[in-house]
Design a protein around this motif. Structure first.
Motif, PDB file in Angstrom:
ATOM      1  N   UNK A 212       0.985  -1.252   0.070  1.00  0.00           N
ATOM      2  CA  UNK A 212       0.081   0.067   0.101  1.00  0.00           C
ATOM      3  C   UNK A 212       0.967   1.249  -0.016  1.00  0.00           C
ATOM      4  N   UNK A 213       0.885   1.959  -1.041  1.00  0.00           N
ATOM      5  CA  UNK A 213       1.588   3.207  -1.161  1.00  0.00           C
ATOM      6  C   UNK A 213       1.065   4.489  -0.882  1.00  0.00           C
ATOM      7  N   UNK A 214       1.446   5.351  -0.238  1.00  0.00           N
ATOM      8  CA  UNK A 214       0.814   6.542  -0.248  1.00  0.00           C
ATOM      9  C   UNK A 214       1.949   7.622  -0.883  1.00  0.00           C
ATOM     10  N   UNK A 215       1.078   8.550  -1.792  1.00  0.00           N
ATOM     11  CA  UNK A 215       2.113   9.426  -2.513  1.00  0.00           C
ATOM     12  C   UNK A 215       1.739  10.860  -2.165  1.00  0.00           C
ATOM     13  N   UNK A 216       2.517  11.857  -2.337  1.00  0.00           N
ATOM     14  CA  UNK A 216       2.051  13.286  -2.168  1.00  0.00           C
ATOM     15  C   UNK A 216       0.935  13.936  -2.663  1.00  0.00           C
ATOM     16  N   UNK A 217       0.168  14.845  -1.939  1.00  0.00           N
ATOM     17  CA  UNK A 217      -1.168  15.042  -2.829  1.00  0.00           C
ATOM     18  C   UNK A 217      -0.698  16.105  -4.082  1.00  0.00           C
ATOM     19  N   UNK A 218      -1.635  15.885  -5.047  1.00  0.00           N
ATOM     20  CA  UNK A 218      -1.303  16.591  -6.192  1.00  0.00           C
ATOM     21  C   UNK A 218      -0.437  15.765  -7.379  1.00  0.00           C
ATOM     22  N   UNK A 219       0.351  14.705  -6.918  1.00  0.00           N
ATOM     23  CA  UNK A 219       0.904  14.032  -8.015  1.00  0.00           C
ATOM     24  C   UNK A 219       0.096  13.164  -8.809  1.00  0.00           C
ATOM     25  N   UNK A 220       0.717  12.664  -9.838  1.00  0.00           N
ATOM     26  CA  UNK A 220       0.099  11.612 -10.721  1.00  0.00           C
ATOM     27  C   UNK A 220       0.424  10.230 -10.002  1.00  0.00           C
ATOM     28  N   UNK A 221      -0.684   9.689  -9.486  1.00  0.00           N
ATOM     29  CA  UNK A 221      -0.246   8.553  -8.576  1.00  0.00           C
ATOM     30  C   UNK A 221      -0.135   7.246  -9.514  1.00  0.00           C
ATOM     31  N   UNK A 222      -0.718   7.334 -10.664  1.00  0.00           N
ATOM     32  CA  UNK A 222      -0.481   6.225 -11.638  1.00  0.00           C
ATOM     33  C   UNK A 222       0.864   6.262 -12.082  1.00  0.00           C
ATOM     34  N   UNK A 223       1.344   7.382 -12.439  1.00  0.00           N
ATOM     35  CA  UNK A 223       3.140   7.330 -12.983  1.00  0.00           C
ATOM     36  C   UNK A 223       3.696   6.886 -11.915  1.00  0.00           C
ATOM     37  N   UNK A 224       3.416   7.287 -10.755  1.00  0.00           N
ATOM     38  CA  UNK A 224       4.309   6.860  -9.604  1.00  0.00           C
ATOM     39  C   UNK A 224       4.148   5.255  -9.537  1.00  0.00           C
ATOM     40  N   UNK A 225       3.085   4.914  -9.604  1.00  0.00           N
ATOM     41  CA  UNK A 225       2.784   3.297  -9.661  1.00  0.00           C
ATOM     42  C   UNK A 225       3.685   2.608 -10.775  1.00  0.00           C
ATOM     43  N   UNK A 226       3.540   3.228 -11.865  1.00  0.00           N
ATOM     44  CA  UNK A 226       4.239   2.615 -12.820  1.00  0.00           C
ATOM     45  C   UNK A 226       5.926   2.518 -12.667  1.00  0.00           C
ATOM     46  N   UNK A 227       6.355   3.854 -11.897  1.00  0.00           N
ATOM     47  CA  UNK A 227       7.758   3.760 -11.743  1.00  0.00           C
ATOM     48  C   UNK A 227       8.110   2.710 -10.632  1.00  0.00           C
ATOM     49  N   UNK A 228       7.252   2.529  -9.588  1.00  0.00           N
ATOM     50  CA  UNK A 228       7.425   1.443  -8.785  1.00  0.00           C
ATOM     51  C   UNK A 228       7.562  -0.088  -9.202  1.00  0.00           C
ATOM     52  N   UNK A 229       6.734  -0.056 -10.218  1.00  0.00           N
ATOM     53  CA  UNK A 229       6.432  -1.299 -10.716  1.00  0.00           C
ATOM     54  C   UNK A 229       7.901  -1.783 -11.532  1.00  0.00           C
TER      55      UNK A 229
END
Length: 333
Positions: free
Chosen positions: A262-279
């Motif tokens: 379960x990942x929490x990202x900073x407000x206002x950022x694109x969580x989909x792009x961050x998920x792709x980066x994590x994967x």
């Protein structure tokens, strides 16, 4: 589990074996035919020669044959697609097979240690020539069987279990041939029992390894090459990630690691792009191509637990004036 809204749930997937299951079955079947044929001959010669080393080898070859047969059955079952309540299919049948191999090796090793010690105390007559000839032939048969299985997919714990059986038997035959030569040249009958002890020690070593490795998979421990604490800190270091919790890494079966978090990202950022980066990080650095991630935006209540029932450590990213502070990795449950 989550107090926030789920913005991105990703599931990375992709794994395979270099050698097909069909090729594995063919190689294992060839090794099985060799082992069974020679085992029958060895039992006959072992009793004729009065050799415990030969009978021990034959018993070990029986476990080899059972191990290969189980491996073949496990490969067939593991190939069945997921259905009903078995959402992962029957992949862990291979691990059951590996564990059965390990336990069998341990039990037989204990028996042969007892029998060898008895023969050390009161050595019976042993026909060294028969032991030597059978041992040499056994080396040739096991070399061929070992070569066949070494070409199969040994990243499978199931196939590796069968391979360890055959490899140990090869060492056992070397010890048996040496014992036969010693008995033939010197008449020292205890050499036969000493060879049986060597075989038993090899069986113990292989058995412990198989039981330990299969046990880790059943207990859903992280693969030995992956440290979950380091991985959590690494994911927290990705730009935009604020917190990682409920991080789990396990193996569905040998060679198929999986992860969820379960990942929490900073407000206002694109969580989909961050998920792709994590994967990408999971796949490229850790070969974790089977991952399930829930990504949410962090709430204003920074520092408080996001989930009421998170398992494992909570990794938080702390950004200061001089950069990111070390991951505090506070424990949850």
């Amino acid at each position: 589990m989550s107090e926030g809204h789920g913005h991105a749930q990703g599931h990375g997937h992709g794994h395979g074996h270099a050698v097909s299951a069909r090729a594995d079955r063919k190689l294992l079947s060839g090794a099985l035919a060799l082992i069974v044929g020679f085992m029958i001959a060895e039992v006959i010669v072992g009793f004729a020669a009065g050799s415990l080393a030969l009978v021990t080898d034959a018993a070990h070859m029986l476990t080899d044959a059972i191990a290969i047969a189980l491996a073949l059955l496990a490969i067939r079952l593991a190939a069945k697609p997921p259905a009903g309540g078995f959402t992962y299919g029957f992949k862990r049948v291979e691990i059951l097979s590996a564990q059965a191999n390990g336990i069998t090796l341990l039990l037989l090793a204990a028996y042969f240690v007892y029998e060898a010690v008895s023969r050390m105390i009161d050595p019976p007559e042993v026909k060294g020539a028969l032991v030597l000839i059978t041992g040499v032939v056994g080396i040739a048969v096991n070399l061929l069987a070992t070569w066949l299985i070494s070409k199969a997919n040994r990243s499978s714990l199931n196939v590796e279990g069968a391979f360890q059986h055959i490899l140990n038997d090869l060492f056992a035959f070397i010890a048996t041939a040496i014992a036969g030569l010693v008995v033939l040249l010197t008449g020292f009958a205890r050499a036969d029992a000493i060879a049986a002890l060597v075989v038993a020690v090899l069986m113990l070593k292989a058995g412990i390894s198989l039981v330990r490795d299969s046990g880790r998979i059943f207990l859903e421990a992280a693969p030995s090459a992956i440290d979950p604490q380091s991985l959590g800190a690494e994911l927290c270091a990705i730009e935009g990630v604020v917190e990682v919790h409920d991080l789990h890494v396990w193996e569905i079966t040998s060679g198929e690691p999986a992860a969820s978090a379960h990942i929490l990202v900073a407000q206002g950022l694109d969580c989909h792009q961050i998920r792709i980066r994590i994967e990408q990080v999971l796949a490229e650095r850790h070969h974790l191509t089977h991952s399930t991630l829930q990504v949410d935006h962090a709430t204003a209540a920074t520092g408080e637990a996001h989930c009421s029932d998170a398992h494992g450590a909570v990794h938080r990213s702390s950004i200061t004036d001089v950069g990111r502070a070390p991951d505090p990795a506070s424990p949850a449950h």
